[in-house]
Motif scaffolding. Structure first.
Motif, mmCIF file in Angstrom:
data_model
loop_
_atom_site.group_PDB
_atom_site.id
_atom_site.type_symbol
_atom_site.label_atom_id
_atom_site.label_comp_id
_atom_site.label_asym_id
_atom_site.label_seq_id
_atom_site.Cartn_x
_atom_site.Cartn_y
_atom_site.Cartn_z
ATOM 1 N N ARG A 98 6.619 -1.795 -11.721
ATOM 2 C CA ARG A 98 5.677 -2.721 -11.082
ATOM 3 C C ARG A 98 5.776 -4.138 -11.654
ATOM 4 O O ARG A 98 5.674 -5.111 -10.913
ATOM 5 C CB ARG A 98 4.244 -2.218 -11.228
ATOM 6 C CG ARG A 98 3.974 -0.971 -10.432
ATOM 7 C CD ARG A 98 2.567 -0.431 -10.757
ATOM 8 N NE ARG A 98 2.427 0.923 -10.285
ATOM 9 C CZ ARG A 98 1.927 1.240 -9.108
ATOM 10 N NH1 ARG A 98 1.522 0.299 -8.300
ATOM 11 N NH2 ARG A 98 1.835 2.496 -8.748
ATOM 12 N N ALA A 118 0.831 -1.211 0.000
ATOM 13 C CA ALA A 118 0.000 0.000 0.000
ATOM 14 C C ALA A 118 0.862 1.257 0.000
ATOM 15 O O ALA A 118 0.533 2.248 -0.672
ATOM 16 C CB ALA A 118 -0.938 -0.004 1.204
ATOM 17 N N ASP A 168 2.345 1.629 -3.536
ATOM 18 C CA ASP A 168 1.393 1.816 -4.632
ATOM 19 C C ASP A 168 1.446 3.200 -5.285
ATOM 20 O O ASP A 168 1.519 3.294 -6.508
ATOM 21 C CB ASP A 168 -0.024 1.488 -4.159
ATOM 22 C CG ASP A 168 -1.026 1.510 -5.295
ATOM 23 O OD1 ASP A 168 -0.709 0.935 -6.356
ATOM 24 O OD2 ASP A 168 -2.099 2.100 -5.112
ATOM 25 N N PRO A 169 1.415 4.286 -4.540
ATOM 26 C CA PRO A 169 1.409 5.591 -5.214
ATOM 27 C C PRO A 169 2.783 6.024 -5.750
ATOM 28 O O PRO A 169 2.871 7.002 -6.499
ATOM 29 C CB PRO A 169 0.932 6.557 -4.127
ATOM 30 C CG PRO A 169 1.293 5.899 -2.838
ATOM 31 C CD PRO A 169 1.219 4.434 -3.095
ATOM 32 N N MET A 170 3.820 5.326 -5.380
ATOM 33 C CA MET A 170 5.168 5.718 -5.799
ATOM 34 C C MET A 170 5.454 5.228 -7.212
ATOM 35 O O MET A 170 4.919 4.213 -7.643
ATOM 36 C CB MET A 170 6.196 5.177 -4.812
ATOM 37 C CG MET A 170 6.017 5.723 -3.422
ATOM 38 S SD MET A 170 7.245 5.027 -2.319
ATOM 39 C CE MET A 170 6.730 5.739 -0.772
ATOM 40 N N ASP A 171 6.325 5.943 -7.903
ATOM 41 C CA ASP A 171 6.608 5.572 -9.294
ATOM 42 C C ASP A 171 8.099 5.410 -9.601
ATOM 43 O O ASP A 171 8.497 5.410 -10.751
ATOM 44 C CB ASP A 171 5.994 6.601 -10.243
ATOM 45 C CG ASP A 171 6.571 7.996 -10.044
ATOM 46 O OD1 ASP A 171 7.375 8.188 -9.120
ATOM 47 O OD2 ASP A 171 6.204 8.882 -10.833
#
Length: 154
Positions: A112, A102, A105-108
């Motif tokens: 993935r 979680a 998830d927002p990290m780039d």
């Protein structure tokens, strides 16, 4: 010409020998997977692939290796206590895995696909290596007798 003889590998009287060997094999397999996964992912996805592979190895491999550590740490405890600790450690691992995913998830900064592939590979490869290590450990099922026919004093 000399005859060829085979000396069997000595057995271990330590009940945790198989688990310790499985842990060692699993850790080595995870290290190898992390290196190979990082190289391959870097070739395909650059630096983000490198981070994805390393994160995947940490999450997947850590999940499996923590199980063996928990079993090793509870090996000498009474069965009910060991079961409670193992159940608690499994629940904690699940919560930590969900929390880590979680947070990521927002990290780039990571790829993935590389992370997911290495997580799956680490689960399969580390578990396989641990299983191989456990199966290769010679542990007697009974207490062996010494030369005079009496059971060895343990």
């Amino acid at each position: 010409m000399g005859s060829v003889t085979s000396t069997p590998e000595p057995y271990s009287s330590d009940p945790t020998a198989a688990l310790r060997r499985g842990l060692r094999y699993g850790a080595l397999a995870l290290l190898a997977l992390a290196v190979v996964g990082a190289i391959v992912a870097s070739l395909f996805a650059g630096v983000s692939g490198l981070w994805g592979a390393l994160l995947g190895a940490a999450v997947g491999g850590g999940f499996i290796l923590c199980t063996v550590l928990a079993v090793l740490l509870t090996a000498k405890l009474p069965a009910v206590t060991a079961g409670a600790v193992l159940l608690g450690s499994w629940l904690l691992k699940m919560i930590l895995a969900i929390a880590v995913l979680a947070i990521l998830d927002p990290m780039d900064f990571y790829n993935r696909q590389a992370m997911v592939i290495v997580i799956v590979l680490s689960l399969v490869i580390v578990l396989g290596a641990e299983t191989y290590g456990v199966l290769q450990t010679r542990v007697p099922y009974v207490t062996p007798n010494d030369s005079d026919g009496k059971p060895d004093a343990a």
